[in-house]
Write a protein that holds these residues in place. Structure first.
Motif, PDB file in Angstrom:
ATOM      1  N   THR A  72      -6.185 -64.354  -4.075  1.00 51.25           N
ATOM      2  CA  THR A  72      -5.398 -63.161  -5.035  1.00 51.25           C
ATOM      3  C   THR A  72      -5.942 -63.023  -6.651  1.00 51.25           C
ATOM      4  OG1 THR A  72      -3.551 -65.105  -4.435  1.00 51.25           O
ATOM      5  CG2 THR A  72      -3.664 -63.620  -7.105  1.00 51.25           C
ATOM      6  N   VAL A  73      -7.371 -63.127  -6.081  1.00 46.10           N
ATOM      7  CA  VAL A  73      -7.865 -62.743  -8.160  1.00 46.10           C
ATOM      8  C   VAL A  73      -9.344 -61.672  -7.594  1.00 46.10           C
ATOM      9  CG1 VAL A  73     -10.179 -63.193  -8.589  1.00 46.10           C
ATOM     10  CG2 VAL A  73      -8.274 -64.695  -9.088  1.00 46.10           C
ATOM     11  N   GLN A  74      -9.352 -61.376  -6.084  1.00 46.85           N
ATOM     12  CA  GLN A  74      -9.991 -60.671  -5.276  1.00 46.85           C
ATOM     13  C   GLN A  74      -9.091 -59.407  -5.142  1.00 46.85           C
ATOM     14  OE1 GLN A  74     -12.074 -62.711  -1.985  1.00 46.85           O
ATOM     15  NE2 GLN A  74     -14.182 -62.473  -2.905  1.00 46.85           N
ATOM     16  N   VAL A  75      -7.630 -59.792  -4.432  1.00 54.33           N
ATOM     17  CA  VAL A  75      -6.945 -58.481  -4.561  1.00 54.33           C
ATOM     18  C   VAL A  75      -6.761 -57.912  -5.335  1.00 54.33           C
ATOM     19  CG1 VAL A  75      -4.665 -57.447  -3.443  1.00 54.33           C
ATOM     20  CG2 VAL A  75      -5.959 -59.376  -2.752  1.00 54.33           C
ATOM     21  N   ASN A  76      -7.089 -58.406  -6.560  1.00 54.41           N
ATOM     22  CA  ASN A  76      -6.202 -57.812  -8.270  1.00 54.41           C
ATOM     23  C   ASN A  76      -7.579 -57.060  -8.060  1.00 54.41           C
ATOM     24  OD1 ASN A  76      -4.238 -58.929  -8.135  1.00 54.41           O
ATOM     25  ND2 ASN A  76      -4.445 -60.597  -9.532  1.00 54.41           N
ATOM     26  N   ASP A  77      -8.416 -57.875  -8.081  1.00 50.45           N
ATOM     27  CA  ASP A  77      -9.794 -56.992  -8.473  1.00 50.45           C
ATOM     28  C   ASP A  77     -10.203 -55.624  -7.746  1.00 50.45           C
ATOM     29  OD1 ASP A  77     -12.315 -57.189 -10.666  1.00 50.45           O
ATOM     30  OD2 ASP A  77     -13.252 -56.866  -8.243  1.00 50.45           O
ATOM     31  N   LEU A  78      -9.650 -55.381  -6.504  1.00 55.39           N
ATOM     32  CA  LEU A  78     -10.048 -54.411  -5.739  1.00 55.39           C
ATOM     33  C   LEU A  78      -8.470 -53.532  -5.919  1.00 55.39           C
ATOM     34  CD1 LEU A  78     -11.078 -52.977  -3.284  1.00 55.39           C
ATOM     35  CD2 LEU A  78      -9.502 -54.048  -2.097  1.00 55.39           C
ATOM     36  N   THR A  79      -7.449 -53.853  -6.392  1.00 54.65           N
ATOM     37  CA  THR A  79      -6.614 -52.897  -6.935  1.00 54.65           C
ATOM     38  C   THR A  79      -7.444 -52.219  -7.963  1.00 54.65           C
ATOM     39  OG1 THR A  79      -5.075 -54.258  -6.438  1.00 54.65           O
ATOM     40  CG2 THR A  79      -4.301 -52.311  -7.681  1.00 54.65           C
ATOM     41  N   GLN A  80      -7.878 -53.074  -9.134  1.00 55.52           N
ATOM     42  CA  GLN A  80      -8.648 -52.032 -10.684  1.00 55.52           C
ATOM     43  C   GLN A  80      -9.418 -52.037  -9.783  1.00 55.52           C
ATOM     44  OE1 GLN A  80      -9.744 -55.874 -13.933  1.00 55.52           O
ATOM     45  NE2 GLN A  80      -7.333 -56.594 -13.458  1.00 55.52           N
ATOM     46  N   VAL A 152     -12.305 -52.597  11.901  1.00 56.43           N
ATOM     47  CA  VAL A 152     -12.711 -54.499  11.036  1.00 56.43           C
ATOM     48  C   VAL A 152     -13.280 -54.813  11.567  1.00 56.43           C
ATOM     49  CG1 VAL A 152     -11.113 -56.593  10.289  1.00 56.43           C
ATOM     50  CG2 VAL A 152     -10.071 -54.630  10.879  1.00 56.43           C
ATOM     51  N   HIS A 153     -14.877 -55.511  10.439  1.00 57.90           N
ATOM     52  CA  HIS A 153     -15.274 -56.131  10.757  1.00 57.90           C
ATOM     53  C   HIS A 153     -15.782 -57.653  10.335  1.00 57.90           C
ATOM     54  CE1 HIS A 153     -18.190 -53.445  12.706  1.00 57.90           C
ATOM     55  NE2 HIS A 153     -17.297 -52.099  11.946  1.00 57.90           N
ATOM     56  N   ILE A 154     -15.404 -58.661  10.701  1.00 55.10           N
ATOM     57  CA  ILE A 154     -15.427 -59.915  10.169  1.00 55.10           C
ATOM     58  C   ILE A 154     -16.547 -60.753   9.377  1.00 55.10           C
ATOM     59  CG2 ILE A 154     -14.216 -62.475  10.968  1.00 55.10           C
ATOM     60  CD1 ILE A 154     -11.958 -60.518  10.845  1.00 55.10           C
ATOM     61  N   ASP A 155     -17.799 -59.827   9.957  1.00 57.18           N
ATOM     62  CA  ASP A 155     -18.947 -60.140   9.523  1.00 57.18           C
ATOM     63  C   ASP A 155     -19.599 -60.150   8.618  1.00 57.18           C
ATOM     64  OD1 ASP A 155     -19.031 -57.498   9.782  1.00 57.18           O
ATOM     65  OD2 ASP A 155     -21.051 -57.306  10.276  1.00 57.18           O
ATOM     66  N   ILE A 156     -18.594 -59.511   6.841  1.00 54.98           N
ATOM     67  CA  ILE A 156     -18.101 -59.173   6.069  1.00 54.98           C
ATOM     68  C   ILE A 156     -17.644 -60.671   5.426  1.00 54.98           C
ATOM     69  CG2 ILE A 156     -19.532 -56.869   5.856  1.00 54.98           C
ATOM     70  CD1 ILE A 156     -16.135 -56.342   5.170  1.00 54.98           C
ATOM     71  N   PHE A 157     -17.335 -61.300   5.841  1.00 59.30           N
ATOM     72  CA  PHE A 157     -16.119 -62.057   5.228  1.00 59.30           C
ATOM     73  C   PHE A 157     -16.428 -62.719   4.843  1.00 59.30           C
ATOM     74  CE2 PHE A 157     -14.002 -66.368   5.588  1.00 59.30           C
ATOM     75  CZ  PHE A 157     -12.552 -65.215   4.851  1.00 59.30           C
ATOM     76  N   GLU A 158     -17.621 -63.240   4.868  1.00 58.99           N
ATOM     77  CA  GLU A 158     -18.160 -64.546   4.411  1.00 58.99           C
ATOM     78  C   GLU A 158     -19.089 -64.132   2.779  1.00 58.99           C
ATOM     79  OE1 GLU A 158     -20.472 -66.756   6.524  1.00 58.99           O
ATOM     80  OE2 GLU A 158     -18.995 -67.551   7.604  1.00 58.99           O
ATOM     81  N   LEU A 159     -19.122 -63.143   2.924  1.00 58.82           N
ATOM     82  CA  LEU A 159     -19.544 -61.921   1.577  1.00 58.82           C
ATOM     83  C   LEU A 159     -19.118 -61.707   1.390  1.00 58.82           C
ATOM     84  CD1 LEU A 159     -22.190 -59.020   2.987  1.00 58.82           C
ATOM     85  CD2 LEU A 159     -22.898 -61.547   2.077  1.00 58.82           C
ATOM     86  N   LEU A 160     -18.011 -61.866   1.126  1.00 54.36           N
ATOM     87  CA  LEU A 160     -16.536 -61.200   0.415  1.00 54.36           C
ATOM     88  C   LEU A 160     -15.519 -62.702  -0.006  1.00 54.36           C
ATOM     89  CD1 LEU A 160     -15.298 -57.875   1.738  1.00 54.36           C
ATOM     90  CD2 LEU A 160     -16.391 -58.427  -0.679  1.00 54.36           C
ATOM     91  N   ILE A 161     -14.849 -63.186   0.583  1.00 56.28           N
ATOM     92  CA  ILE A 161     -14.617 -64.666  -0.273  1.00 56.28           C
ATOM     93  C   ILE A 161     -15.091 -65.736  -0.690  1.00 56.28           C
ATOM     94  CG2 ILE A 161     -14.902 -66.077   2.213  1.00 56.28           C
ATOM     95  CD1 ILE A 161     -11.102 -65.558   0.693  1.00 56.28           C
ATOM     96  N   ASN A 162     -16.229 -66.053   0.323  1.00 58.69           N
ATOM     97  CA  ASN A 162     -17.114 -67.014  -0.830  1.00 58.69           C
ATOM     98  C   ASN A 162     -18.032 -66.834  -2.046  1.00 58.69           C
ATOM     99  OD1 ASN A 162     -16.481 -68.894   1.255  1.00 58.69           O
ATOM    100  ND2 ASN A 162     -17.613 -68.463   2.703  1.00 58.69           N
ATOM    101  N   ALA A 163     -17.478 -65.540  -2.220  1.00 54.32           N
ATOM    102  CA  ALA A 163     -18.109 -64.475  -3.701  1.00 54.32           C
ATOM    103  C   ALA A 163     -17.285 -65.209  -4.860  1.00 54.32           C
ATOM    104  CB  ALA A 163     -18.717 -63.297  -3.624  1.00 54.32           C
ATOM    105  N   GLU A 164     -18.348 -65.820  -5.851  1.00 55.72           N
ATOM    106  CA  GLU A 164     -18.359 -66.231  -6.955  1.00 55.72           C
ATOM    107  C   GLU A 164     -17.938 -64.379  -8.002  1.00 55.72           C
ATOM    108  OE1 GLU A 164     -17.104 -69.187  -8.500  1.00 55.72           O
ATOM    109  OE2 GLU A 164     -17.620 -69.887  -6.075  1.00 55.72           O
ATOM    110  N   PRO A 165     -17.521 -64.559  -8.922  1.00 53.23           N
ATOM    111  CA  PRO A 165     -16.900 -63.315  -9.713  1.00 53.23           C
ATOM    112  C   PRO A 165     -18.018 -63.088 -10.720  1.00 53.23           C
ATOM    113  CG  PRO A 165     -14.172 -65.050  -9.564  1.00 53.23           C
ATOM    114  CD  PRO A 165     -16.138 -65.603  -8.904  1.00 53.23           C
ATOM    115  N   VAL A 166     -18.777 -61.867 -10.118  1.00 52.24           N
ATOM    116  CA  VAL A 166     -19.802 -61.878 -10.881  1.00 52.24           C
ATOM    117  C   VAL A 166     -19.559 -60.692 -11.176  1.00 52.24           C
ATOM    118  CG1 VAL A 166     -22.608 -61.668 -11.285  1.00 52.24           C
ATOM    119  CG2 VAL A 166     -21.252 -63.925  -9.848  1.00 52.24           C
ATOM    120  N   ALA A 167     -20.169 -59.891 -12.374  1.00 54.30           N
ATOM    121  CA  ALA A 167     -20.073 -58.433 -12.637  1.00 54.30           C
ATOM    122  C   ALA A 167     -20.984 -57.837 -12.060  1.00 54.30           C
ATOM    123  CB  ALA A 167     -21.094 -58.079 -14.493  1.00 54.30           C
ATOM    124  N   HIS A 168     -20.332 -56.412 -11.185  1.00 51.47           N
ATOM    125  CA  HIS A 168     -20.953 -55.919 -10.311  1.00 51.47           C
ATOM    126  C   HIS A 168     -21.219 -54.482 -10.868  1.00 51.47           C
ATOM    127  CE1 HIS A 168     -22.148 -58.427  -7.159  1.00 51.47           C
ATOM    128  NE2 HIS A 168     -21.110 -59.107  -6.713  1.00 51.47           N
TER     129      HIS A 168
END
Length: 251
Positions: A72-80, A152-168
């Motif tokens: 939910t946090v990530q989808v909201n961040d992507l929308t922003q 669709v590439h599942i190989d980037i799944f872990e890069l995104l889903i396991n990432a902690e919120p940090v300023a990018h």
């Protein structure tokens, strides 16, 4: 480039193209037919923006994850993130002439040879940040999705889903191709270089300024590594079109 993208331009001389830098809002509204091809670019931009969220949700679905607090946090961040791109495109990039962007692209092919072709004079060469890019901030590195739009590439799944919120920070660069812009992730060093080069500076001045952000003792023990790092970032900036070389006119 001329064959694939710039079929509408009959005179590709730099002087003519650079003379068509910015469309005024008044002329854009009163002469819509003149800018019809540019409006087509904006339509493609909107399609690509929505594609990122579709791709991310597809990755989650294929990984068997429907909803978690982090998703939910990530989808909201992507929308922003997408909303920020939309704002940049509609408010900053909308009136940049495609002809000007073509001239920028043609001119930028000279930068690397000019700066790095003569090692003995490299530190006296002058650089400046491009006047036409924007930086947007997000809590996750969404620019990596650009390489996967359309599949669709599942190989980037872990890069995104396991990432902690940090300023990018992500550079949004206007482009003359049909998508209309490019995205590039940057870090603190890239940002410092771009800020330092808001006004034209020699590479020697840039190095002296950047050294202040590093530990003096570490620098003393790793001069070659530091030089390689900064030159690498300059090359990166030239490639993504955020850094320009100020080329001295031929005598």
């Amino acid at each position: 480039l001329l064959k694939d993208y710039y079929w509408f331009e009959d005179d590709c001389s730099e002087s003519k193209l650079l003379a068509n830098h910015i469309y005024s809002e008044k002329s854009f509204r009163t002469k819509p037919d003149v800018f019809a091809k540019d409006l087509f670019v904006e339509v493609r931009r909107a399609v690509e923006i929505s594609a990122r969220e579709i791709l991310f949700k597809s990755i989650l679905a294929n990984a068997g994850i429907a909803s978690t607090e982090m998703v939910t946090v990530q989808v909201n961040d992507l929308t922003q993130f997408e909303s920020a791109i939309n704002k940049v495109v509609n408010e900053q990039f909308r009136f940049i002439s495609i002809k000007y962007l073509l001239a920028r692209d043609i001119h930028s092919t000279k930068y690397a040879a000019y700066v790095f072709g003569e090692p003995s004079s490299i530190y006296s060469k002058i650089l400046v940040s491009s006047p036409i890019f924007e930086t947007i901030e997000s809590n996750f590195e969404w620019s990596i999705l650009e390489n996967y739009i359309g599949s669709v590439h599942i190989d980037i799944f872990e890069l995104l889903i396991n990432a902690e919120p940090v300023a990018h920070h992500t550079l949004v660069i206007p482009e003359s191709h049909q998508i209309g812009y490019s995205l590039f992730g940057i870090d603190e060093i890239d940002s410092l270089i771009l800020d330092t080069l808001k006004e034209s500076k020699t590479i020697q001045f840039l190095f002296d300024e950047i050294k202040g952000a590093f530990d003096a003792e570490d620098l003393a023990n790793s001069k070659k590594e530091f030089e390689k790092l900064i030159f690498g970032r300059i090359k990166k900036g030239m490639m993504n079109k955020s850094i320009m070389a100020v080329i001295a006119p031929e005598s």
